[in-house]
Design a protein around this motif. Structure first.
Motif, PDB file in Angstrom:
ATOM      1  N   ALA A  46       0.813  -1.221   0.000  1.00 55.11           N
ATOM      2  CA  ALA A  46       0.000   0.000   0.000  1.00 55.11           C
ATOM      3  C   ALA A  46       0.842   1.265   0.000  1.00 55.11           C
ATOM      4  O   ALA A  46       0.554   2.210  -0.744  1.00 55.11           O
ATOM      5  CB  ALA A  46      -0.958  -0.008   1.191  1.00 55.11           C
ATOM      6  N   GLY A  47       1.897   1.305   0.815  1.00 50.14           N
ATOM      7  CA  GLY A  47       2.738   2.490   0.898  1.00 50.14           C
ATOM      8  C   GLY A  47       3.457   2.806  -0.402  1.00 50.14           C
ATOM      9  O   GLY A  47       3.807   3.951  -0.672  1.00 50.14           O
ATOM     10  N   VAL A  80      -1.431   1.548  -7.688  1.00 50.45           N
ATOM     11  CA  VAL A  80      -2.604   0.876  -7.118  1.00 50.45           C
ATOM     12  C   VAL A  80      -2.973   1.553  -5.800  1.00 50.45           C
ATOM     13  O   VAL A  80      -2.158   1.637  -4.888  1.00 50.45           O
ATOM     14  CB  VAL A  80      -2.334  -0.624  -6.887  1.00 50.45           C
ATOM     15  CG1 VAL A  80      -3.539  -1.307  -6.264  1.00 50.45           C
ATOM     16  CG2 VAL A  80      -1.924  -1.299  -8.187  1.00 50.45           C
ATOM     17  N   SER A  81      -4.209   2.032  -5.703  1.00 50.81           N
ATOM     18  CA  SER A  81      -4.639   2.708  -4.485  1.00 50.81           C
ATOM     19  C   SER A  81      -5.431   1.801  -3.548  1.00 50.81           C
ATOM     20  O   SER A  81      -5.505   2.053  -2.348  1.00 50.81           O
ATOM     21  CB  SER A  81      -5.461   3.952  -4.828  1.00 50.81           C
ATOM     22  OG  SER A  81      -6.580   3.605  -5.617  1.00 50.81           O
ATOM     23  N   ALA A  82      -6.041   0.729  -4.099  1.00 54.82           N
ATOM     24  CA  ALA A  82      -6.827  -0.185  -3.261  1.00 54.82           C
ATOM     25  C   ALA A  82      -6.956  -1.535  -3.960  1.00 54.82           C
ATOM     26  O   ALA A  82      -6.914  -1.610  -5.191  1.00 54.82           O
ATOM     27  CB  ALA A  82      -8.210   0.392  -2.992  1.00 54.82           C
ATOM     28  N   VAL A  83      -7.120  -2.573  -3.139  1.00 59.42           N
ATOM     29  CA  VAL A  83      -7.304  -3.934  -3.647  1.00 59.42           C
ATOM     30  C   VAL A  83      -8.477  -4.564  -2.912  1.00 59.42           C
ATOM     31  O   VAL A  83      -8.584  -4.450  -1.692  1.00 59.42           O
ATOM     32  CB  VAL A  83      -6.035  -4.799  -3.427  1.00 59.42           C
ATOM     33  CG1 VAL A  83      -6.262  -6.238  -3.884  1.00 59.42           C
ATOM     34  CG2 VAL A  83      -4.829  -4.185  -4.117  1.00 59.42           C
TER      35      VAL A  83
END
Length: 153
Positions: A46-47, A80-83
């Motif tokens: 995420a980071g 990628v900002s979210a999964v």
């Protein structure tokens, strides 16, 4: 002036290709169709806004010229900002997943969602700020354990 890459160019050499638009992603989708991987071989950083998975992909580019082969490949998504996912039990360390397709659903340009459709009604949805995907072979090809070409009814 350079020529465009051809599908056949990957027959003998390891693949290292990228996608930055929907048409490019269709090529990667074809190359990772029937790739298998354990559920614990995918990670969201995420980071760093990255999502990566180590898959055992079927070498479709070989065109049946030798025994069916697989190769381990890194499938990497940037920005990628979210999964999110469905149909995947992340606690089941023995769960093997199989990719059927990778598609891009555009949002407000250049953002959107990459949908990885899995066999057995599973899916992974990546929210991306822009489409940036790489597929890179990281091992030598090996004879597919089933010694068969995947087929779909």
């Amino acid at each position: 002036m350079s020529d465009d890459a051809r599908f056949e160019d990957g027959i003998e050499a390891p693949l290292n290709i990228g996608a930055q638009d929907e048409d490019d992603l269709k090529i990667i989708s074809a190359l990772v169709q029937d790739a298998v991987f354990p559920a614990n071989e995918m990670r969201f950083f995420a980071g760093e806004q990255r999502f990566a998975m180590l898959v055992n992909r079927f070498r479709w580019e070989d065109g049946g010229k030798r025994a069916p082969e697989r190769v381990q490949s890194m499938l990497h998504f940037s920005d990628v900002s979210a999964v999110s996912s469905q149909g995947i039990d992340r606690s089941d360390k023995d769960m093997i997943l199989s990719i059927l397709s990778a598609e891009f659903e555009p949002g407000e340009a250049p953002s959107g969602h990459v949908i990885l459709t899995l066999a057995g009604d599973g899916a992974i949805r990546l929210s991306v700020e822009a489409l940036e995907v790489t597929l890179k072979d990281v091992t030598r090809p090996y004879v597919a354990p089933s010694k068969k070409t995947p087929s779909h009814d």
